[in-house]
Design an enzyme around this catalytic site. Structure first.
Site, PDB file in Angstrom:
ATOM      1  N   ARG A  39       0.724  -1.389   0.014  1.00 26.71           N
ATOM      2  CA  ARG A  39      -0.060  -0.365  -0.168  1.00 26.71           C
ATOM      3  C   ARG A  39       1.088   0.566   0.311  1.00 26.71           C
ATOM      4  O   ARG A  39       0.248   2.295  -0.173  1.00 26.71           O
ATOM      5  CB  ARG A  39      -0.914  -0.396   1.522  1.00 26.71           C
ATOM      6  CG  ARG A  39      -1.950  -1.244   1.208  1.00 26.71           C
ATOM      7  CD  ARG A  39      -2.724  -0.928   0.065  1.00 26.71           C
ATOM      8  NE  ARG A  39      -4.141  -1.458  -0.035  1.00 26.71           N
ATOM      9  CZ  ARG A  39      -4.792  -1.208   0.943  1.00 26.71           C
ATOM     10  NH1 ARG A  39      -5.248  -0.542   1.547  1.00 26.71           N
ATOM     11  NH2 ARG A  39      -6.290  -2.398   0.994  1.00 26.71           N
ATOM     12  N   ASP A 144     -16.256  10.067   6.463  1.00 28.23           N
ATOM     13  CA  ASP A 144     -14.993   9.150   6.046  1.00 28.23           C
ATOM     14  C   ASP A 144     -13.419   9.825   6.493  1.00 28.23           C
ATOM     15  O   ASP A 144     -13.461  11.192   6.641  1.00 28.23           O
ATOM     16  CB  ASP A 144     -14.527   8.366   5.039  1.00 28.23           C
ATOM     17  CG  ASP A 144     -13.598   6.974   4.973  1.00 28.23           C
ATOM     18  OD1 ASP A 144     -14.868   6.344   4.855  1.00 28.23           O
ATOM     19  OD2 ASP A 144     -13.328   7.145   5.280  1.00 28.23           O
TER      20      ASP A 144
HETATM   21  C1  LIG Z   1     -14.966  -1.190   4.586  1.00 30.45           C
HETATM   22  S1  LIG Z   1     -14.948   0.280   4.834  1.00 30.45           S
HETATM   23  C2  LIG Z   1     -16.666   0.359   5.258  1.00 30.45           C
HETATM   24  C3  LIG Z   1     -17.941   0.872   3.995  1.00 30.45           C
HETATM   25  C4  LIG Z   1     -18.716   1.544   4.485  1.00 30.45           C
HETATM   26  N1  LIG Z   1     -19.663   1.501   5.516  1.00 30.45           N
HETATM   27  C5  LIG Z   1     -19.622  -0.073   4.256  1.00 30.45           C
HETATM   28  O1  LIG Z   1     -19.970  -0.836   5.461  1.00 30.45           O
HETATM   29  O2  LIG Z   1     -19.780  -0.392   3.135  1.00 30.45           O
HETATM   30  C6  LIG Z   1     -14.361   0.962   5.643  1.00 30.45           C
HETATM   31  C7  LIG Z   1     -14.205   2.479   6.002  1.00 30.45           C
HETATM   32  O3  LIG Z   1     -13.779   2.978   6.891  1.00 30.45           O
HETATM   33  C8  LIG Z   1     -13.407   4.868   6.968  1.00 30.45           C
HETATM   34  N2  LIG Z   1     -12.009   4.917   8.386  1.00 30.45           N
HETATM   35  C9  LIG Z   1     -11.368   4.092   9.034  1.00 30.45           C
HETATM   36  N3  LIG Z   1     -10.790   4.552   9.883  1.00 30.45           N
HETATM   37  C10 LIG Z   1     -11.297   5.481  10.210  1.00 30.45           C
HETATM   38  C11 LIG Z   1     -11.109   6.709  11.227  1.00 30.45           C
HETATM   39  N4  LIG Z   1     -10.887   6.810  12.160  1.00 30.45           N
HETATM   40  N5  LIG Z   1     -12.681   7.516  10.844  1.00 30.45           N
HETATM   41  C12 LIG Z   1     -13.188   6.800  10.003  1.00 30.45           C
HETATM   42  N6  LIG Z   1     -13.864   6.433   9.040  1.00 30.45           N
HETATM   43  C13 LIG Z   1     -12.571   6.279   9.352  1.00 30.45           C
HETATM   44  C14 LIG Z   1     -12.012   3.775   6.120  1.00 30.45           C
HETATM   45  O4  LIG Z   1     -11.702   5.040   5.341  1.00 30.45           O
HETATM   46  C15 LIG Z   1     -13.037   2.946   4.729  1.00 30.45           C
HETATM   47  O5  LIG Z   1     -13.404   4.099   3.740  1.00 30.45           O
END
Ligand SMILES: C[S@@+](CC[C@H](N)C(=O)[O-])C[C@H]1O[C@@H](n2cnc3c(N)ncnc32)[C@H](O)[C@@H]1O
Length: 278
Positions: A39, A144
């Site tokens: 990454r 996000d």
């Molecule tokens: C696997 S995706 C889930 C997307 C959607 N909620 C779903 O269930 O399909 C996880 C998301 O969490 C976000 N994320 C990770 N750490 C975070 C943080 N500290 N604050 C806000 N978002 C975060 C990532 O950027 C990513 O877009």
């Protein structure tokens, strides 16, 4: 033995683990060494530094722009339209009931880890279908930590072959571009959504400022799995006062919050009600 363009030591990996935990709360497991290299190697190259060590020095020294790209590189954005579809059925019922109890009220939904937007636009479609209108009494905040994912979400344009929606839904809520082979969210849906970059780890969230007093639903799905229990608890503690008595927290299918039983009660199917709200 994989080929490494740049030297990558156990110490480099440990520094990455510490930084992403500190910046985003993400726990990078010990086995994720190749993942981290894969990454971040593009960032090391793009930054033009000679080593991972030099790159991580820049992150530690507070290079804010690179720090954001570092976070973007390490987040997992996997998502889909109407993922875990039962939540959208439950939300439909919740929205209709809330509207019946307060006919004048505008209903508010926070999509707290919106990734590239498929979940947000599924919420917007659900709101329209719940009230059989392209202008339902619903406002959605999509946020996000990943600025790139958030931009894709706000653009609302997807490769046509990646949008697994029924033809009637596609025709009603999206505009297709045959030349580009894309579909884009209709402007009426876009008018329902506000976008903001919010780190769930931050001490203060601008949610009330952007949405208003009380939130009917928080969709925070498939992100808590990346956090440890302590981080999850701190976030849940801040979610709880945002929700009214009938408010609901929708979590991902493997996100169980028994360690926060003082804050949220499970209603089944990873939907939670806040405890002790008057
Ligand atoms: C696997 S995706 C889930 C997307 C959607 N909620 C779903 O269930 O399909 C996880 C998301 O969490 C976000 N994320 C990770 N750490 C975070 C943080 N500290 N604050 C806000 N978002 C975060 C990532 O950027 C990513 O877009």
């Amino acid at each position: 033995m994989p080929y490494y363009e740049f030297a990558f030591s156990a110490d480099d990996f440990a520094r990455i683990q510490r930084s992403i935990y500190r910046l985003a709360g993400i726990v990078l497991a010990a086995g994720k060494l190749d993942f981290a290299y894969g990454r971040l190697v593009r960032r090391v190259r793009a930054k033009g530094v000679p080593s991972f060590q030099a790159y991580l020095d820049a992150i530690d020294a507070g290079d804010a722009a690179e720090r954001d790209l570092f976070i973007n590189a390490l987040t997992t954005n996997h998502t889909a339209f109407f993922r875990e579809p039962h939540h959208f059925t439950l939300l439909t019922e919740q929205l209709r009931q809330a509207r019946q109890s307060s006919p004048q009220a505008s209903l508010r939904i926070w999509c707290a880890a919106s990734s590239t937007g498929e979940e947000v636009w599924s919420l917007a479609v659900t709101a329209c279908e719940a009230f059989d209108s392209l202008t339902p009494p619903v406002t959605i905040l999509a946020s996000d930590i990943d600025s790139h994912a958030l931009k894709v979400a706000a653009d609302g344009v997807y490769a046509a072959d990646r949008v697994a929606l029924s033809p009637p839904r596609l025709a009603k809520f999206f505009v297709s571009d045959a030349t580009r082979q894309t579909v884009g969210v209709r402007p009426e849906l876009k008018a329902l959504v506000r976008f903001a970059r919010i780190n769930l780890l931050d001490g203060r969230w601008p949610v009330n400022g952007l949405l208003g007093e009380q939130v009917e639903a928080i969709f925070c799905r498939n992100v808590m799995i990346y956090f440890d229990r302590q981080t999850q608890y701190a976030i849940l503690k801040k979610f709880q006062p945002l929700l009214g008595r009938e408010g609901r927290l929708y979590a991902g299918h493997s996100e169980i919050f028994t360690h926060a039983a003082d804050l949220f009660s499970p209603l089944g199917r990873t939907v939670y009600a806040p405890c002790g709200v008057k």
